[in-house]
Design a protein around this motif. Structure first.
Motif, PDB file in Angstrom:
ATOM      1  N   PRO A 205      -1.141  -3.179 -17.478  1.00  0.00           N
ATOM      2  CA  PRO A 205      -2.561  -3.018 -17.120  1.00  0.00           C
ATOM      3  C   PRO A 205      -3.478  -3.608 -18.170  1.00  0.00           C
ATOM      4  O   PRO A 205      -3.126  -3.743 -19.341  1.00  0.00           O
ATOM      5  CB  PRO A 205      -2.723  -1.502 -17.025  1.00  0.00           C
ATOM      6  CG  PRO A 205      -1.669  -0.950 -17.912  1.00  0.00           C
ATOM      7  CD  PRO A 205      -0.506  -1.898 -17.825  1.00  0.00           C
TER       8      PRO A 205
ATOM      9  N   TYR B 222      -6.104   5.139 -14.061  1.00  0.00           N
ATOM     10  CA  TYR B 222      -5.937   3.764 -13.597  1.00  0.00           C
ATOM     11  C   TYR B 222      -6.973   3.424 -12.528  1.00  0.00           C
ATOM     12  O   TYR B 222      -7.446   4.295 -11.796  1.00  0.00           O
ATOM     13  CB  TYR B 222      -4.538   3.557 -12.997  1.00  0.00           C
ATOM     14  CG  TYR B 222      -3.413   3.704 -13.998  1.00  0.00           C
ATOM     15  CD1 TYR B 222      -3.065   2.650 -14.848  1.00  0.00           C
ATOM     16  CD2 TYR B 222      -2.699   4.890 -14.090  1.00  0.00           C
ATOM     17  CE1 TYR B 222      -2.030   2.781 -15.765  1.00  0.00           C
ATOM     18  CE2 TYR B 222      -1.661   5.038 -15.009  1.00  0.00           C
ATOM     19  CZ  TYR B 222      -1.338   3.972 -15.838  1.00  0.00           C
ATOM     20  OH  TYR B 222      -0.317   4.108 -16.755  1.00  0.00           O
TER      21      TYR B 222
ATOM     22  N   LEU C 229      -5.123  -4.490 -12.249  1.00  0.00           N
ATOM     23  CA  LEU C 229      -4.879  -3.116 -12.658  1.00  0.00           C
ATOM     24  C   LEU C 229      -5.470  -2.866 -14.039  1.00  0.00           C
ATOM     25  O   LEU C 229      -5.179  -3.596 -14.989  1.00  0.00           O
ATOM     26  CB  LEU C 229      -3.361  -2.856 -12.684  1.00  0.00           C
ATOM     27  CG  LEU C 229      -2.897  -1.524 -13.282  1.00  0.00           C
ATOM     28  CD1 LEU C 229      -3.366  -0.345 -12.426  1.00  0.00           C
ATOM     29  CD2 LEU C 229      -1.378  -1.514 -13.414  1.00  0.00           C
TER      30      LEU C 229
ATOM     31  N   GLN D 266      -6.182   0.223 -17.036  1.00  0.00           N
ATOM     32  CA  GLN D 266      -5.914   1.576 -17.513  1.00  0.00           C
ATOM     33  C   GLN D 266      -7.040   1.982 -18.437  1.00  0.00           C
ATOM     34  O   GLN D 266      -7.415   1.251 -19.358  1.00  0.00           O
ATOM     35  CB  GLN D 266      -4.580   1.664 -18.259  1.00  0.00           C
ATOM     36  CG  GLN D 266      -4.257   3.091 -18.700  1.00  0.00           C
ATOM     37  CD  GLN D 266      -2.861   3.238 -19.282  1.00  0.00           C
ATOM     38  OE1 GLN D 266      -2.133   2.258 -19.446  1.00  0.00           O
ATOM     39  NE2 GLN D 266      -2.484   4.467 -19.585  1.00  0.00           N
TER      40      GLN D 266
ATOM     41  N   ILE E 207      -5.477   7.938  -9.974  1.00  0.00           N
ATOM     42  CA  ILE E 207      -5.516   6.513  -9.657  1.00  0.00           C
ATOM     43  C   ILE E 207      -6.685   6.252  -8.717  1.00  0.00           C
ATOM     44  O   ILE E 207      -6.741   6.819  -7.615  1.00  0.00           O
ATOM     45  CB  ILE E 207      -4.212   6.038  -8.985  1.00  0.00           C
ATOM     46  CG1 ILE E 207      -3.002   6.303  -9.897  1.00  0.00           C
ATOM     47  CG2 ILE E 207      -4.305   4.551  -8.633  1.00  0.00           C
ATOM     48  CD1 ILE E 207      -1.669   5.964  -9.256  1.00  0.00           C
TER      49      ILE E 207
ATOM     50  N   LEU F  97       3.028   0.871  -9.361  1.00  0.00           N
ATOM     51  CA  LEU F  97       2.505   1.798 -10.353  1.00  0.00           C
ATOM     52  C   LEU F  97       3.009   3.213 -10.095  1.00  0.00           C
ATOM     53  O   LEU F  97       3.437   3.918 -11.023  1.00  0.00           O
ATOM     54  CB  LEU F  97       0.980   1.766 -10.350  1.00  0.00           C
ATOM     55  CG  LEU F  97       0.273   2.736 -11.302  1.00  0.00           C
ATOM     56  CD1 LEU F  97       0.655   2.466 -12.752  1.00  0.00           C
ATOM     57  CD2 LEU F  97      -1.242   2.642 -11.117  1.00  0.00           C
TER      58      LEU F  97
END
Length: 241
Positions: free
Chosen positions: A23, A71, A79, A81, A110, A131
């Motif tokens: 990420p 996330y 992606l 984080q 998420i 993920l």
């Protein structure tokens, strides 16, 4: 570009998204320690309800907003984080699941770049699947530990919404599989509430709100009063002990 070449390019893009799960680190100040020594046993899926992933990222990292998630997945599969999995992100809020509160201390959040009124893209779903598999393996989270925000906060939250493809996750054992019996018992609200409670829907809600929350998860197309098929998806969701 011919259709065959376009198909190859699309498949290649999906592979590159799902095979690389590094990420983009974009830290949010909105987090704290998990309370009472808790570790993640749930994954909560959200939609952002914003116009772009970048706008959502800005809000999730704004100290004034006091919200965050671990996330964020963009529609094109990117992606980010924002919070370490070991830390407590501020994504779930009030609610409960299986009789337990403080979902933030028990979960990984998420966020999916989606307004809730359109389908989730293939690239986004592929990134989510990869993920989820990583998170579930890392923390020993079973498929029944993957829930929607609306599951733990019925009537207050509605994400990831009716356009989210839960059955796709179920087929890959990334969410609790539903079971549709051939001869379901006659629908009765008392039985429905008991099944819903055993499946994890323990947050306080009246009959109408509870039915709407369960349908949003398992039968988002359903309308009208309780019917026998509303009970069917709940029958196999009781946690094995």
């Amino acid at each position: 570009m011919d259709l065959r070449a376009a198909g190859i390019q699309a498949r290649s893009a999906v592979r590159s998204t799902t095979e690389s799960l590094v990420p983009i680190w974009h830290p949010s100040p909105n987090f704290g320690p998990r309370r009472d020594g808790l570790e993640p046993s749930l994954v909560v899926i959200h939609y952002t309800a914003m116009d772009s992933a970048e706008a959502a990222l800005e809000r999730l990292c704004d100290p004034a907003a006091e919200v965050s998630a671990h996330y964020l997945i963009a529609g094109d599969g990117r992606l980010w984080q924002m919070v370490r999995e070991e830390d407590r992100a501020w994504h779930a809020g009030a609610g409960e699941w299986r009789g337990q509160k403080d979902i933030n201390s028990r979960s990984i959040g998420i966020e999916l770049d989606n307004r809730g009124d359109h389908p989730f893209s293939e690239l986004q779903m592929a990134a989510l699947e990869n993920l989820l598999q990583d998170i579930m393996d890392r923390w020993g989270i079973a498929p029944d530990g993957v829930i929607g925000h609306s599951d733990m906060a019925p009537g207050r939250k509605f994400d990831p919404g009716a356009r989210f493809d839960w059955q796709r996750l179920e087929r890959k054992k990334l969410a609790q599989q539903r079971s549709f019996g051939e001869n379901p018992q006659a629908a009765a609200m008392q039985s429905f509430r008991a099944l819903a409670h055993d499946a994890g829907f323990t947050a306080e809600a009246d009959d109408e709100v509870l039915l709407a929350a369960v349908r949003l998860r398992y039968r988002p197309w359903a309308k009208g009063p309780l019917e026998p098929t509303d009970l069917s998806p709940l029958r196999n969701t009781i946690r094995r002990t």
